[in-house]
Design an enzyme around this catalytic site. Structure first.
Site, PDB file in Angstrom:
ATOM      1  CB  SER A   1      -5.874 -11.949   2.599  1.00  0.00           C
ATOM      2  OG  SER A   1      -6.688 -11.736   1.274  1.00  0.00           O
TER       3      SER A   1
ATOM      4  CD  GLU B   1      -4.404  -8.359   1.153  1.00  0.00           C
ATOM      5  OE1 GLU B   1      -4.323  -8.239   2.391  1.00  0.00           O
ATOM      6  OE2 GLU B   1      -5.251  -8.317   0.445  1.00  0.00           O
TER       7      GLU B   1
ATOM      8  NE  ARG C   1      -6.916  -4.812   2.556  1.00  0.00           N
ATOM      9  CZ  ARG C   1      -7.760  -4.348   3.069  1.00  0.00           C
ATOM     10  NH1 ARG C   1      -7.804  -2.933   3.405  1.00  0.00           N
ATOM     11  NH2 ARG C   1      -8.967  -5.028   3.372  1.00  0.00           N
TER      12      ARG C   1
END
Length: 302
Positions: A224, A294, A175
């Protein structure tokens, strides 16, 4: 709305649309947060480059796609927001390659690959954002990441310079990429392998059904919330810490998938962010693991 003409912050005329004091809440999934001092929707990559060349380099810049994975704080964003619209949503196919504009939704990229019999891009069906955002953050789902399929991408840097980066230059990790702040991905070239259209479609249908069954897709959410720590699933840590269904005002940890935060109706961005921090604190106390956000959080508090 103000016309795309010269101003102190933007001296060069542009062909796109410029809006001052633009509300961002309608453009983000959480439907909360303040306004951006300026919102620019460029006509094309050259227009974006010209805009950035003529802008104040000290002004912060926020690239905005579909508005998932983002909390805009209630005081708004004090700089320039750049939103890639329809001119950046085009998708083309050549052999096993798919070329997508930075504003193309992940589901549209996956669908174009399916229609062309290109396998390997099915996971993009589960990415709730644009191709450009996916390239920036190395988005992934169902065992695959953008780093697995990216060949190269065109980026416009904060100073207006246009460059083509091979995938290796992004130095991808989980990520994360090395793309600098203020850089905007305007086009991406992905690759796959020849596949059977029916099988590709079936896999995309499976991904869609799994998401529908396990995630609160019809709610105001940001997707998320926390990254998965090494060897762990974020949702399991949140659940084990007793946070499923936890609320602060109208902000709630989803009972369906507790790595999702929800706006039940009137939550402020401050409520949502405070809930996320409370979850992080409880998970740390329970497991000793510090969850990392995130979801991107930008702007100023109210």
């Amino acid at each position: 709305m103000i016309p795309a003409r010269a101003s102190a912050a933007q001296p060069a005329p542009v062909r796109g649309r410029v809006t001052a004091d633009a509300p961002l809440a309608p453009l983000v999934w959480f439907k909360s947060g303040g306004a951006s001092a300026m919102l620019f929707e460029p006509a094309d990559a050259a227009d974006l480059s010209a805009f950035l060349i003529g802008s104040d380099p000290a002004q912060p810049l926020l690239p905005l796609g579909l508005g998932s994975n983002l909390i805009v704080r209630d005081g708004g964003f004090p700089g320039m927001t750049v939103r890639l619209g329809k001119p950046f949503a085009r998708i083309g196919v050549d052999g096993r390659y798919v070329r997508a504009g930075g504003g193309a939704p992940g589901i549209a990229v996956a669908s174009a690959a399916r229609d062309a019999g290109i396998a390997g891009l099915e996971f993009l069906r589960g990415i709730p954002g644009t191709a450009g955002g996916a390239v920036r953050m190395n988005a992934g789902a169902y065992g695959r990441d953008v780093s697995d399929i990216l060949v190269e991408a065109t980026v416009v840097l904060r100073d207006g310079t246009v460059e083509t980066w091979p995938a290796a230059r992004f130095a991808y990790s989980y990520r994360h990429s090395d793309l600098p702040d203020g850089a905007i991905v305007t086009e991406a070239l992905f690759t796959g392998t020849p596949g059977d259209r029916a099988s590709i479609g079936a896999e995309m249908d499976r991904i869609a059904a799994e998401r529908e069954a396990s995630q609160p897709l019809r709610s105001r959410t940001g997707g998320s919330t926390f990254k998965n720590p090494d060897g762990h699933k974020a949702w399991a840590l949140v659940d084990a810490a007793g946070c499923r269904g936890l609320r602060i005002g109208d902000a709630q940890v989803s009972e369906k998938h507790c790595n999702f935060l929800l706006n039940l109706g009137a939550a402020s961005s401050a409520d949502i962010e405070a809930l996320g921090e409370e979850v992080r604190a409880r998970v740390l106390a329970d497991s000793g693991i510090a969850l990392e956000w995130e979801i991107q959080r930008v702007g100023e508090p109210a």
